[in-house]
Scaffold this motif. Sequence first.
Motif, PDB file in Angstrom:
ATOM      1  N   UNK A   1     104.537  53.467  24.898  1.00  0.00           N
ATOM      2  CA  UNK A   1     105.484  52.441  25.330  1.00  0.00           C
ATOM      3  C   UNK A   1     106.788  52.484  24.545  1.00  0.00           C
ATOM      4  N   UNK A   2     106.703  52.823  23.285  1.00  0.00           N
ATOM      5  CA  UNK A   2     107.895  52.922  22.438  1.00  0.00           C
ATOM      6  C   UNK A   2     107.767  54.184  21.598  1.00  0.00           C
ATOM      7  N   UNK A   3     108.688  55.101  21.789  1.00  0.00           N
ATOM      8  CA  UNK A   3     108.633  56.386  21.092  1.00  0.00           C
ATOM      9  C   UNK A   3     108.612  56.179  19.576  1.00  0.00           C
ATOM     10  N   UNK A   4     107.652  56.826  18.939  1.00  0.00           N
ATOM     11  CA  UNK A   4     107.554  56.765  17.486  1.00  0.00           C
ATOM     12  C   UNK A   4     106.652  55.662  16.979  1.00  0.00           C
ATOM     13  N   UNK A   5     106.277  54.719  17.846  1.00  0.00           N
ATOM     14  CA  UNK A   5     105.380  53.643  17.418  1.00  0.00           C
ATOM     15  C   UNK A   5     103.958  54.182  17.306  1.00  0.00           C
ATOM     16  N   UNK A   6     103.278  53.851  16.235  1.00  0.00           N
ATOM     17  CA  UNK A   6     101.951  54.430  15.974  1.00  0.00           C
ATOM     18  C   UNK A   6     100.792  53.581  16.501  1.00  0.00           C
ATOM     19  N   UNK A   7     101.092  52.393  17.023  1.00  0.00           N
ATOM     20  CA  UNK A   7     100.018  51.547  17.542  1.00  0.00           C
ATOM     21  C   UNK A   7      99.430  52.133  18.819  1.00  0.00           C
ATOM     22  N   UNK A   8      98.110  52.046  18.953  1.00  0.00           N
ATOM     23  CA  UNK A   8      97.438  52.454  20.186  1.00  0.00           C
ATOM     24  C   UNK A   8      97.057  51.178  20.935  1.00  0.00           C
ATOM     25  N   UNK A   9      97.738  50.937  22.039  1.00  0.00           N
ATOM     26  CA  UNK A   9      97.583  49.663  22.744  1.00  0.00           C
ATOM     27  C   UNK A   9      96.145  49.434  23.179  1.00  0.00           C
ATOM     28  N   UNK A  10      95.479  50.479  23.647  1.00  0.00           N
ATOM     29  CA  UNK A  10      94.122  50.319  24.172  1.00  0.00           C
ATOM     30  C   UNK A  10      93.124  49.898  23.096  1.00  0.00           C
ATOM     31  N   UNK A  11      93.492  50.092  21.837  1.00  0.00           N
ATOM     32  CA  UNK A  11      92.594  49.716  20.737  1.00  0.00           C
ATOM     33  C   UNK A  11      92.844  48.292  20.231  1.00  0.00           C
ATOM     34  N   UNK A  12      93.854  47.628  20.751  1.00  0.00           N
ATOM     35  CA  UNK A  12      94.213  46.299  20.248  1.00  0.00           C
ATOM     36  C   UNK A  12      93.318  45.216  20.845  1.00  0.00           C
ATOM     37  N   UNK A  13      93.227  44.105  20.144  1.00  0.00           N
ATOM     38  CA  UNK A  13      92.483  42.957  20.669  1.00  0.00           C
ATOM     39  C   UNK A  13      93.304  42.274  21.757  1.00  0.00           C
ATOM     40  N   UNK A  14      92.663  41.408  22.525  1.00  0.00           N
ATOM     41  CA  UNK A  14      93.317  40.747  23.642  1.00  0.00           C
ATOM     42  C   UNK A  14      94.036  39.477  23.189  1.00  0.00           C
ATOM     43  N   UNK A  15      95.171  39.208  23.797  1.00  0.00           N
ATOM     44  CA  UNK A  15      95.889  37.959  23.568  1.00  0.00           C
ATOM     45  C   UNK A  15      95.417  36.956  24.628  1.00  0.00           C
ATOM     46  N   UNK A  16      94.461  36.111  24.243  1.00  0.00           N
ATOM     47  CA  UNK A  16      93.912  35.129  25.172  1.00  0.00           C
ATOM     48  C   UNK A  16      94.913  34.026  25.503  1.00  0.00           C
ATOM     49  N   UNK A  17      95.886  33.836  24.646  1.00  0.00           N
ATOM     50  CA  UNK A  17      96.797  32.696  24.813  1.00  0.00           C
ATOM     51  C   UNK A  17      97.595  32.788  26.105  1.00  0.00           C
ATOM     52  N   UNK A  18      97.893  33.994  26.577  1.00  0.00           N
ATOM     53  CA  UNK A  18      98.756  34.100  27.757  1.00  0.00           C
ATOM     54  C   UNK A  18      98.119  33.463  28.990  1.00  0.00           C
ATOM     55  N   UNK A  19      96.790  33.345  28.998  1.00  0.00           N
ATOM     56  CA  UNK A  19      96.106  32.776  30.160  1.00  0.00           C
ATOM     57  C   UNK A  19      96.426  31.296  30.333  1.00  0.00           C
ATOM     58  N   UNK A  20      96.823  30.633  29.247  1.00  0.00           N
ATOM     59  CA  UNK A  20      97.191  29.223  29.324  1.00  0.00           C
ATOM     60  C   UNK A  20      98.640  29.013  29.749  1.00  0.00           C
TER      61      UNK A  20
END
Length: 656
Positions: A188-207
Amino acid sequence: MIRQILLIEPNYKNKYPPIGLMKIATYHRLLGDRVTFYKGDIEDFIIGEITEQVIDKISNIDSTINWRRYSVHIKSFIKNRSSKHYTYIPVGESREEVFITSILTDYADYYRKKKYRDELKYDRVYVATLFTFYWDITIKTINDAKFLVKDISQLIVGGVMASLLTNEIELETGIKPIAGLLDRPGLLDHGNTLIIDDLSLDYSILDEVDYIYPTQSAYFTFMTKGCTRTCAFCSVPKLEPTYKPHIETISKFVEINDRYGEQQNLLLMDNNILASPYFEEIITEIQDMGFIKGATFKEPNQLEIAIKNLISTINDRAYIRRAYALITNLLNNIKGSAAQEYYDVLDQYRLLHIEDVKKDNLIKAYPLIKSIYEKYRNKTPKFRYVDFNQGVDCRYIDENKMKLISQIPIRPLRIAFDYIGLKDKYIKAVELAAKYNITELSNYILYNFTDKPADLYKRLQINVELVERLGIHIYSFPMKYIPLTGEAAKSREHIGPHWNRKYIRSIQAILNVTKGIVAPGRKFFEKAFGKNIDEFLELLYMPESYIIYRKYYEESGKTAEWRTHFRSLNKDELDEAKDIIAKNDFSLIEHKTKNLRIINLLNFYLGPKKHPKIIEDERKKQVRDTYKVIDSNTFMDLTITYDHEHNDHTKRVGFN
């Protein structure tokens, strides 16, 4: 630089929250970006955004009136410039009437002339996609989203449909979607080392949205990814081509508990968890997460969590809405003097109407109502359950694995029965489940692929026989196959090689009232599908209303009359009649054949445009009874397939 991020899920019905967007939300919050989630029609989102701007402006001009209380009418006026809605807005009560009126009319023109397209707000917009047959609504959402992003290259489309119809979406919209998983750094952003698929879910957006996902309190996670099979009817080999036999989960589980509180159930979205050589370790991890046989769950203090996250400035919009809902929902449960004390605090801090609620007031009021809220909130223990939601592969089931499964609170155990060739392995798997006292089972029964109608009947019949012999419950859910790619994937109209339009409509009519649920009893099965294959195959040709309103037409003698006409045809006549009926088009029947005996039969298919009240009442009662079952069991609701989401005959309106 802090970016403004918009996450969009199109306005289709779906059972599960957008897991991909929930991970992307976590990603952007970690980067310090501002994230907004919206589910629905983009036109409504735009009007909502404009309405907020209007309310802010007129509130600055005249703060003596709570303009937010009239947001519905302001929104309608902006959308339609209707004098009817204008009269509901208390413009005449303001000393600044002229200015207020000018702002309202200016913004109505602003919307009508689409001037908002020149003042785009978001640095990046994501559009999630789901089933391919939601093609039209998804394509419209993507095209509409173009006007919400500053740079069109920052409109990012991903998800199931994006991975299966990648080229088709690009051809239709000009946007090249991301296919597959976000399982590598820098996607998603060149050079960023985070792997999105490994991240936890943001439950807050559902509210942030009004849409209610039926999953309720649950962890959504994977212990494995992909599948070892390459079934022709399945999208997993394309969506998750590499099988990952074990994914780290515990740290995400702990993170969710810390931020959002413990959840009741565990919904594992794995596509073939039994294929993992680490299955025993996975079961141990599930138990370590608190999901052991007989485990119970007591809802944490959700208001305390909401206030904590408001103080930490984690998604203010979501937690203001959540805190308000929690506070006001408790009002009916408080008794005696505490009720008045509680109400007085809410009134003092203007927390009785969502339009009035401010973050600071919530934070200030909480210490004053904390003890009352804690005393009266629901703390009743509930059983916890684990759901291998995508089903388990009977070909991998053995004695040891079933014994392991029995050590967690599985409900229900879903065992795939996709085609009749799995019969022996499927029966063996169900027998093992019964042996280890797993008595609640369910499965999807795929049809309209390469199977024949008789194959569907046989699989459902096998479940009936297993229920009787083993003393268990198996709820079956016939699921219509839809191609994964090509034009046929864009709608629900595909007809398999051994099926026809009337067969499909008949199956849907059989399952009409029960929303696709085949209950685990012989009486229901034989009434709905016939006592044998011959009865079933004949039933497929029965007029649709005779299937839906079975009791009425049988008791009135109409069904017997139709059957007499149907069976009286000779072989050539019957073949001709079946060819006509198969198309499920009964307009101008006199032009379809010259045979009067066939025309007499086809007259049965015209049916009344409106049925007597007595049978409508009977159908409504059946619908209510079905919803009692669904509402009492979250997992039942989650298993209902898309075939019955928009079924006009089972709308809940008026049946509550």
